[in-house]
Design an enzyme around this catalytic site. Structure first.
Site, PDB file in Angstrom:
ATOM      1  N   CYS A 234       9.019 -10.476   4.465  1.00  0.00           N
ATOM      2  CA  CYS A 234       8.246 -10.262   3.243  1.00  0.00           C
ATOM      3  C   CYS A 234       8.241 -11.499   2.352  1.00  0.00           C
ATOM      4  O   CYS A 234       7.283 -11.733   1.624  1.00  0.00           O
ATOM      5  CB  CYS A 234       8.772  -9.047   2.491  1.00  0.00           C
TER       6      CYS A 234
ATOM      7  N   GLU B 186      10.682  -2.828  -2.825  1.00  0.00           N
ATOM      8  CA  GLU B 186      10.634  -4.226  -2.378  1.00  0.00           C
ATOM      9  C   GLU B 186       9.490  -4.311  -1.386  1.00  0.00           C
ATOM     10  O   GLU B 186       9.582  -3.798  -0.274  1.00  0.00           O
ATOM     11  CB  GLU B 186      11.966  -4.625  -1.740  1.00  0.00           C
TER      12      GLU B 186
ATOM     13  N   GLU C 204       0.832  -1.211   0.000  1.00  0.00           N
ATOM     14  CA  GLU C 204       0.000   0.000   0.000  1.00  0.00           C
ATOM     15  C   GLU C 204       0.863   1.256   0.000  1.00  0.00           C
ATOM     16  O   GLU C 204       0.630   2.184  -0.780  1.00  0.00           O
ATOM     17  CB  GLU C 204      -0.933  -0.001   1.217  1.00  0.00           C
TER      18      GLU C 204
END
Length: 503
Positions: free
Chosen positions: A317, A283, A264
């Site tokens: 992530c 990233e 976002e």
């Protein structure tokens, strides 16, 4: 601390009678606490912004407080940067770039990077303790992964500094100028190294904005820059909230923006940079598939599954948050996985026996709870090992969901916590289809004994980083990054230099 017990060769304080042949070795162990000494890291009551080689207060005097997520106790007050502070930092970086850093021969720049790498290594224990206090991750991870890799990135890119014209990026690659770098809270020191080392090796100067909840190791790194004699203004560190990061991204004096964080926010940054001459690398998030075939080395795969999702509390992530296991071995894999999860120790991040530390913030804990509640409401079956969580701090037990369908939120949204969604497949084609059924494209894992199968699956997966019979392995020489909603650009290796050069 968790009541679950664990066998480990490192459990030097464990005591038990010799077991008969064939006995269950997963029971009977007791651990004595093995805490790292907290006073190894000296934490000041207040910290300023690092601008032009000096620590200075914010222009408006505002501060924020960083807390220990394991205890909720305040650690320090740090300056909260505003627009005037961003302008001062960019101006200092631009001056240093024009008059000192860009004209400096690459071999001389390399000496500073080598010096920073050596100091990080010398102060490794201090960095590790501070990272675990500020972030909540287990000391074993900060000590054995984060700090050594951070030093390794500076060592690696120091070697590139005088070889840029031989990097295959053109005969005369040039630095871009001032790099504005915004990093997340899950790997505060390591992400700083990922950003700073290639930028400095390429001849750029930097303004680094660490996350609001984890500023302390970035500030210690600024102190290391002073200790290394880095020219003033080459590296600047601005602590603060998202407003400071937004001001840095939008500043006209910034030539390159590098961001690691949520999809976002990455989209907002892309909109801000669009139409400007600034270079951009992003990233972002991920929802990686960890694919286990019926011929996989099962015990090795289970360890890879655990490492893929419970490492750093799932605050990764590229975490393997979706387990795709071939139907014929699903029951066997899940049985071994549950037994392995029952050995994980949750508790004090400074205890060297701890496997899973604290969630970084209350806001992140609330997000994890929201998504796991949604998983149950949608009909998935939830399981966690017996686990007594501490009374204070932000904690979440390692959790798996079975009976998950691809339409469930827990299979589609990034939870960023120690939560694994399990799906099954029958054929390699079905595994690939399910793995690619995500808006993300950062990473994936493949577990199989067949080299031809791993190559075929890897060719068909839409992910930037793919591990085979391992997971979460990183090296400074290996590029890392994704595409689609996982961002674009690469960090690490030679491609990591290209993002900071005008070629």
């Amino acid at each position: 601390m968790a009541t679950a017990k664990k066998t480990s060769p490192s459990a030097v304080h464990a005591r038990r009678a010799p077991a008969p042949a064939g006995a269950d070795l997963t029971t009977g162990w007791e651990y004595a606490p093995a805490p790292e000494a907290r006073d190894i890291a000296t934490i000041a009551a207040e910290y300023g912004l690092f601008i032009g080689g000096e620590f200075v207060p914010a222009a408006d005097g505002r501060q924020l407080t960083t807390i220990n997520p394991a205890t909720e106790e305040p650690l320090a007050r740090v300056a909260r940067a505003g627009a005037p502070d961003v302008d001062a930092a960019v101006t200092a970086a631009a001056t240093a770039w024009e008059h000192v850093w860009a004209p400096m021969p690459g071999a001389e720049r390399a000496k500073y990077l080598f010096r920073i790498a050596r100091i990080i290594s010398e102060r490794a224990r201090e960095f590790a303790v501070l990272e675990s206090l500020d972030n909540g991750k287990p000391i074993r991870e900060s000590r054995d992964v984060d700090v050594p890799l951070a030093a390794a990135h500076f060592f690696y890119y120091a070697g590139w500094a005088d070889k840029l014209e031989h990097a295959g990026l053109g005969p005369a690659p040039r630095p871009l100028g001032v790099a504005g770098q915004v990093i997340p809270w899950n790997f505060p020191l390591l992400m700083a190294a990922w950003k700073l080392a290639p930028a400095l090796a390429a001849g750029n100067t930097c303004v680094l904005k660490p996350a609001e909840t984890t500023p302390l190791t970035a500030l210690l790194l600024a102190e290391v820059c002073q200790q290394a004699g880095l020219p003033p203004g080459v590296v600047n560190v601005l602590t603060g909230d998202g407003a400071a990061g937004a001001a840095l991204v939008a500043h006209p004096g910034v030539s390159k923006v590098a961001f690691t964080g949520s999809t976002e926010v990455g989209k907002e940054i892309a909109r801000t940079v669009a139409g400007t001459p600034k270079k951009l690398t992003l990233e972002l998030g991920g929802k990686a598939a960890n694919i286990v075939f019926d011929d996989a080395p099962m015990d090795q795969a289970v360890e890879g599954i655990v490492n893929g999702i419970f490492f750093n509390q799932g605050h990764v992530c590229c975490a393997g948050s979706r387990l795709l296991v071939q139907e014929s071995v699903a029951d066997a894999v899940l049985d071994r996985l549950r037994r392995r999860m029952a050995t994980l120790r949750v508790g004090d991040p400074l205890d060297k026996n701890t496997d899973v530390g604290a969630i970084n913030s209350r806001a992140q804990l609330d997000k994890i709870r929201e998504l796991t509640d949604a998983g149950q409401a949608e009909g998935a079956e939830r399981w966690s090992p017996p686990c007594a969580l501490p009374d204070r701090g932000f904690w979440f037990a390692p959790t798996i969901f079975t009976g998950v369908s691809q339409s469930h939120r827990i299979a589609r949204e990034e939870i960023f916590g120690p939560v694994l969604s399990v799906l099954t497949f029958r054929t390699p084609e079905e595994a690939v289809a399910k793995a690619n059924n995500t808006p993300y494209g950062l990473s994936a894992g493949i577990w199989t004994d067949k080299g031809s199968r791993s190559l075929w699956v890897a060719q068909h997966l839409r992910a930037g980083v793919i591990w085979v019979n391992t997971f979460n392995k990183f090296d400074p020489a290996s590029p890392f990054g994704g595409y689609r909603e996982s961002g674009f650009g690469r960090e690490g290796g030679r491609p990591g230099l290209a993002a900071y050069l005008d070629v």
